[in-house]
Write an enzyme that holds these catalytic residues in place. Structure first.
Site, mmCIF file in Angstrom:
data_model
loop_
_atom_site.group_PDB
_atom_site.id
_atom_site.type_symbol
_atom_site.label_atom_id
_atom_site.label_comp_id
_atom_site.label_asym_id
_atom_site.label_seq_id
_atom_site.Cartn_x
_atom_site.Cartn_y
_atom_site.Cartn_z
ATOM 1 N N LYS A 51 2.043 66.689 14.574
ATOM 2 C CA LYS A 51 2.958 67.340 15.526
ATOM 3 C C LYS A 51 2.290 67.453 16.899
ATOM 4 O O LYS A 51 2.905 67.183 17.934
ATOM 5 C CB LYS A 51 3.364 68.724 15.008
ATOM 6 C CG LYS A 51 4.347 68.638 13.843
ATOM 7 C CD LYS A 51 4.501 69.950 13.090
ATOM 8 C CE LYS A 51 5.349 69.737 11.841
ATOM 9 N NZ LYS A 51 5.360 70.891 10.933
ATOM 10 N N GLN A 95 2.987 76.791 10.561
ATOM 11 C CA GLN A 95 3.021 75.811 9.473
ATOM 12 C C GLN A 95 3.074 76.507 8.113
ATOM 13 O O GLN A 95 2.328 77.432 7.847
ATOM 14 C CB GLN A 95 1.785 74.900 9.563
ATOM 15 C CG GLN A 95 1.773 73.767 8.570
ATOM 16 C CD GLN A 95 2.929 72.790 8.775
ATOM 17 O OE1 GLN A 95 3.231 72.378 9.891
ATOM 18 N NE2 GLN A 95 3.610 72.436 7.694
ATOM 19 N N ASP A 118 11.886 75.822 14.544
ATOM 20 C CA ASP A 118 12.072 75.461 13.128
ATOM 21 C C ASP A 118 13.463 75.882 12.641
ATOM 22 O O ASP A 118 13.929 75.400 11.605
ATOM 23 C CB ASP A 118 11.025 76.193 12.268
ATOM 24 C CG ASP A 118 9.897 75.285 11.820
ATOM 25 O OD1 ASP A 118 10.073 74.055 11.859
ATOM 26 O OD2 ASP A 118 8.855 75.818 11.410
#
Ligand code: NDP
Length: 293
Positions: A51, A95, A118
């Site tokens: 990412k 994460q 997200d």
């Protein structure tokens, strides 16, 4: 049979991102994404690295926060508060999975919903259900919808079976497909581990989204001729013949199912590349909304 190549569609999404980044740069803005990793799980570390790399390749501002496994809940929340307040950061992602002593839902709640790229914060979950386009849609289902759109698959009136009901994939996928408008308007059935006579359910489907995390689970007997399949699964299976000793397969037994399909995504090279591309797109959207561009 049409192979839906996620890598090609992801490249298109990233090219669109580049145009947006240039337009924002002309106004003096640079989208920024912060990715937070707690602990040293190798798979999570690899995701965070990719990412960060994708951000840098695109010319986004990237903050990679790698915190030790002993980081306390309080310390993590303090980091998130600082990122919430940082004007150079428009997207924040922690994460998953965090170490066991961290309460993941408290972490999600701590992220400013305007920076929740997200799409896991309850405000964004609600916006998806309410069909409020100012919210953030979780990257994987957003990527699956884009794959269907790009492949010219008509969802309106189609019978779709979503296999899996997780908050990351299955549930938001179902909401997207049943929403009004382009890429939606489908008749959606959500199947899961308690579904009875699963093969009967899936054989009805014009489109199947497989997101259950079981290698090669969907077999030829689960599908009808002419079905379209998006295979979200990423499963490691032993492969003694290969260098690494394992290979990645989807939730669909590709070799026996593909001949019955009108279109299908491969694994790898299908949904995987879309997830990260949609993350970039969400970060740019967050930047635009926060700076009012
Ligand atoms: P979860 O484990 O959170 O959810 C799995 C879902 O599948 C659950 O709803 C479960 O049902 C259902 N399920 C499990 N076994 C069966 C079965 N035998 N029959 C019917 N339903 C079943 O997984 P995720 O949603 O997080 O991920 C699913 C897959 O997608 C994984 O392989 C994951 O690696 C992959 N993935 C890929 C991404 C990408 O970028 N390509 C991103 C995210 C995930 P129940 O609720 O009843 O337990």
């Amino acid at each position: 049979m049409q192979l839906i190549k996620g890598s090609e569609v992801a490249a298109k999404v990233l090219a669109e991102c580049q145009q947006d980044i240039a337009a924002l740069a002309a106004l003096g803005h640079k989208p920024g994404l912060a990715v937070v990793l707690v602990g040293d799980d190798p798979a999570s570390r690899a995701y965070v690295r990719s990412k960060d790399k994708k951000c840098r390749d695109l010319g986004l501002h990237s903050v990679k926060l790698e915190l030790p496994a002993e980081t306390t809940q309080e310390e993590l929340l303090a980091h998130i508060a600082a990122l919430n307040a940082d004007p150079a950061v428009h997207g924040i992602l922690v994460q998953s999975p965090p170490p066991k002593h961290i309460d993941e839902s408290a972490v999600v709640l701590a992220i400013d919903p305007r920076k929740d790229v997200d799409g896991f914060h309850p405000v964004n979950v609600a916006k998806l259900a309410l069909e409020d386009s100012s919210g953030f849609v979780p990257c994987t289902p957003a990527g699956c919808q884009r794959l269907l759109l790009d492949a010219g698959v008509e969802t309106s009136g189609a019978k779709v079976v979503v296999l899996g009901r997780s908050m990351i994939v299955g549930k938001p996928m179902a909401l997207l497909l049943m929403a009004k408008g382009k890429g939606g308007d489908a008749t959606v059935t959500v199947a899961h581990s308690r579904t009875k006579n699963l093969a009967e359910v899936t054989r009805e489907a014009d489109i199947i989204i497989a997101a259950i995390g079981r290698p090669n689970f969907v077999r030829a007997e689960h599908v009808k001729e002419g079905v379209v399949i998006i295979d979200v699964g990423i499963n490691r299976v032993e492969d003694p013949g290969s260098e690494k000793g394992y290979k990645i397969v989807g939730d669909v037994a590709f070799d026996e199912v593909a001949p019955k399909c009108r279109a299908i995504t491969p694994v790898p090279g299908g949904v995987g590349p879309m997830t990260i591309a949609m993350l970039m797109a969400n970060t740019i959207k967050a930047c635009k909304q926060l700076v009012g561009a």
